[in-house]
Design an enzyme around this catalytic site. Sequence first.
Site, PDB file in Angstrom:
ATOM      1  N   LEU A  72       0.833  -1.208   0.000  1.00  8.77           N
ATOM      2  CA  LEU A  72       0.000   0.000   0.000  1.00  8.77           C
ATOM      3  C   LEU A  72       0.866   1.256   0.000  1.00  8.77           C
ATOM      4  CD1 LEU A  72      -2.546  -1.465   2.560  1.00  8.77           C
ATOM      5  CD2 LEU A  72      -3.066  -0.814   0.184  1.00  8.77           C
ATOM      6  N   PRO A  73       0.283   2.427  -0.258  1.00  8.92           N
ATOM      7  CA  PRO A  73       1.097   3.633  -0.408  1.00  8.92           C
ATOM      8  C   PRO A  73       1.933   4.017   0.816  1.00  8.92           C
ATOM      9  CG  PRO A  73      -1.060   3.981  -1.399  1.00  8.92           C
ATOM     10  CD  PRO A  73      -1.119   2.662  -0.688  1.00  8.92           C
ATOM     11  N   LYS A 177      14.984   0.418   3.541  1.00 11.15           N
ATOM     12  CA  LYS A 177      14.346   0.798   2.268  1.00 11.15           C
ATOM     13  C   LYS A 177      14.348   2.324   2.097  1.00 11.15           C
ATOM     14  CE  LYS A 177      11.717   1.303  -1.281  1.00 11.15           C
ATOM     15  NZ  LYS A 177      12.227   1.130  -2.634  1.00 11.15           N
ATOM     16  N   LYS A 246       7.764  10.933  -0.532  1.00  9.50           N
ATOM     17  CA  LYS A 246       7.401  10.308   0.758  1.00  9.50           C
ATOM     18  C   LYS A 246       8.591   9.542   1.332  1.00  9.50           C
ATOM     19  CE  LYS A 246       6.186   6.288   0.564  1.00  9.50           C
ATOM     20  NZ  LYS A 246       5.753   4.906   0.376  1.00  9.50           N
TER      21      LYS A 246
HETATM   22  P1  NAD Z   1       0.306   2.413  -6.417  1.00  9.83           P
HETATM   23  O1  NAD Z   1      -0.227   3.740  -6.025  1.00  9.83           O
HETATM   24  O2  NAD Z   1       0.459   2.059  -7.840  1.00  9.83           O
HETATM   25  O3  NAD Z   1      -0.595   1.261  -5.743  1.00  9.83           O
HETATM   26  C1  NAD Z   1      -1.193   1.346  -4.499  1.00  9.83           C
HETATM   27  C2  NAD Z   1      -2.446   0.486  -4.543  1.00  9.83           C
HETATM   28  O4  NAD Z   1      -3.032   0.499  -3.251  1.00  9.83           O
HETATM   29  C3  NAD Z   1      -3.508   1.025  -5.518  1.00  9.83           C
HETATM   30  O5  NAD Z   1      -3.956  -0.019  -6.375  1.00  9.83           O
HETATM   31  C4  NAD Z   1      -4.606   1.542  -4.604  1.00  9.83           C
HETATM   32  O6  NAD Z   1      -5.900   1.429  -5.184  1.00  9.83           O
HETATM   33  C5  NAD Z   1      -4.430   0.630  -3.402  1.00  9.83           C
HETATM   34  N1  NAD Z   1      -4.989   1.201  -2.188  1.00  9.83           N
HETATM   35  C6  NAD Z   1      -4.837   2.460  -1.707  1.00  9.83           C
HETATM   36  N2  NAD Z   1      -5.519   2.590  -0.549  1.00  9.83           N
HETATM   37  C7  NAD Z   1      -6.081   1.390  -0.293  1.00  9.83           C
HETATM   38  C8  NAD Z   1      -6.921   0.889   0.757  1.00  9.83           C
HETATM   39  N3  NAD Z   1      -7.306   1.658   1.786  1.00  9.83           N
HETATM   40  N4  NAD Z   1      -7.352  -0.414   0.680  1.00  9.83           N
HETATM   41  C9  NAD Z   1      -6.985  -1.210  -0.361  1.00  9.83           C
HETATM   42  N5  NAD Z   1      -6.213  -0.781  -1.377  1.00  9.83           N
HETATM   43  C10 NAD Z   1      -5.773   0.496  -1.331  1.00  9.83           C
HETATM   44  O7  NAD Z   1       1.673   2.263  -5.627  1.00  9.83           O
HETATM   45  P2  NAD Z   1       2.917   1.313  -5.995  1.00  9.83           P
HETATM   46  O8  NAD Z   1       3.818   2.038  -6.916  1.00  9.83           O
HETATM   47  O9  NAD Z   1       2.418  -0.055  -6.304  1.00  9.83           O
HETATM   48  O10 NAD Z   1       3.649   1.299  -4.574  1.00  9.83           O
HETATM   49  C11 NAD Z   1       3.143   0.556  -3.459  1.00  9.83           C
HETATM   50  C12 NAD Z   1       4.176   0.667  -2.339  1.00  9.83           C
HETATM   51  O11 NAD Z   1       5.424   0.144  -2.801  1.00  9.83           O
HETATM   52  C13 NAD Z   1       4.449   2.105  -1.903  1.00  9.83           C
HETATM   53  O12 NAD Z   1       4.680   2.119  -0.522  1.00  9.83           O
HETATM   54  C14 NAD Z   1       5.710   2.481  -2.696  1.00  9.83           C
HETATM   55  O13 NAD Z   1       6.440   3.505  -2.069  1.00  9.83           O
HETATM   56  C15 NAD Z   1       6.432   1.152  -2.727  1.00  9.83           C
HETATM   57  N6  NAD Z   1       7.347   0.911  -3.870  1.00  9.83           N
HETATM   58  C16 NAD Z   1       7.018   1.293  -5.141  1.00  9.83           C
HETATM   59  C17 NAD Z   1       7.914   1.017  -6.199  1.00  9.83           C
HETATM   60  C18 NAD Z   1       7.611   1.388  -7.628  1.00  9.83           C
HETATM   61  O14 NAD Z   1       8.533   1.332  -8.458  1.00  9.83           O
HETATM   62  N7  NAD Z   1       6.387   1.750  -7.984  1.00  9.83           N
HETATM   63  C19 NAD Z   1       9.112   0.347  -5.936  1.00  9.83           C
HETATM   64  C20 NAD Z   1       9.385  -0.061  -4.620  1.00  9.83           C
HETATM   65  C21 NAD Z   1       8.490   0.223  -3.587  1.00  9.83           C
END
Ligand code: NAD
Length: 299
Positions: A72-73, A177, A246
């Site tokens: 999640l975010p 991380k 963030k």
């Molecule tokens: P994203 O915004 O694409 O996905 C987040 C998902 O969570 C969305 O599908 C959203 O609908 C869902 N969501 C939000 N609130 C919710 C809730 N209350 N209940 C259920 N679902 C909910 O984000 P992402 O890029 O997949 O990143 C996810 C995590 O991984 C973050 O913490 C980010 O910092 C980390 N991350 C991202 C990357 C990247 O390259 N994108 C790499 C490493 C780590």
Amino acid sequence: MTVNNIKTVGFIGLGQMGWPMASRLAAAGFALVIQDADPVRMNDFCKQVNGLIKVAESDSAWAEVDALITMLPNSKIVEKVLLDSGVARQLRPGTLLIDMSSSEPICTRSLATTLRESGLAFIDAPVSGGVKGAVAGTLAVMVGGEIEDLERARDLLDCIGKNIFHVGQAGAGHAAKALNNYVSAATLLITVEALHAAEEFGIDPLMMTDVLNASSGRSNTTENKVKQFMLSGTYGSGFSLKLMAKDVRIAMNLIEAQRQLAPLGRSSLTVWEQGASVADAGTDHTEMYALLSGKDKIK
Ligand code: NAD
């Protein structure tokens, strides 16, 4: 459920990263119980991904899982989903929770305590390697928590990552991380500044990238982001600018809590937070190349 025998996995958060990570678990034969705030995404996942997949229609569905992954975010949303909305209360005693989101290490420590007091097990296991690494199953995974709980999760994590590090107790994975992204974020900024300076001086940025990649300025940014997502103008790495800001903020909070000097990190945070203030949710972090193009877009 036997200790090392995780068969059914709950997965909450099917975003840019969660989707390919969960797909790999389904392909490896784990049964999935999924949830996302976006119902369209959940339906698309069920249609497009093969495997034993069930949408959690109600909280009682979580009683079926042996382990539950959150992707999640941020920490606030992880806590809201697990504690406020009652998901954790539905889990069987001993169920292993794995927060793979990039969350706040200090919040993670207290979340781990709360969950353990409720009879649940917890590790934090955030990842690095981007969407490309998530699709390929080559992510780096930084685990905080008890080693026995990491061993319980080993088969699962092996589907998702290539390098799995046990970095310390609960919260240490999230700290590692954030500090990784702290380095990555500052490297991206300094690279973008150098590329714009090169161009102003009449050096083709493509040529400058080749120079960096063959020299000591080489980095993940120069090798995997500049040509692919910046100079191509696609800005499509799949990691948003707001999420990067963030992560730098999380690292800075950690550094401030330890009263360390961090002048470079502070400047980097200022630029990322200014960028985040003019970005929308879909703005990719590689768009920092355009924002810092010398046309005073960030004020
Ligand atoms: P994203 O915004 O694409 O996905 C987040 C998902 O969570 C969305 O599908 C959203 O609908 C869902 N969501 C939000 N609130 C919710 C809730 N209350 N209940 C259920 N679902 C909910 O984000 P992402 O890029 O997949 O990143 C996810 C995590 O991984 C973050 O913490 C980010 O910092 C980390 N991350 C991202 C990357 C990247 O390259 N994108 C790499 C490493 C780590």
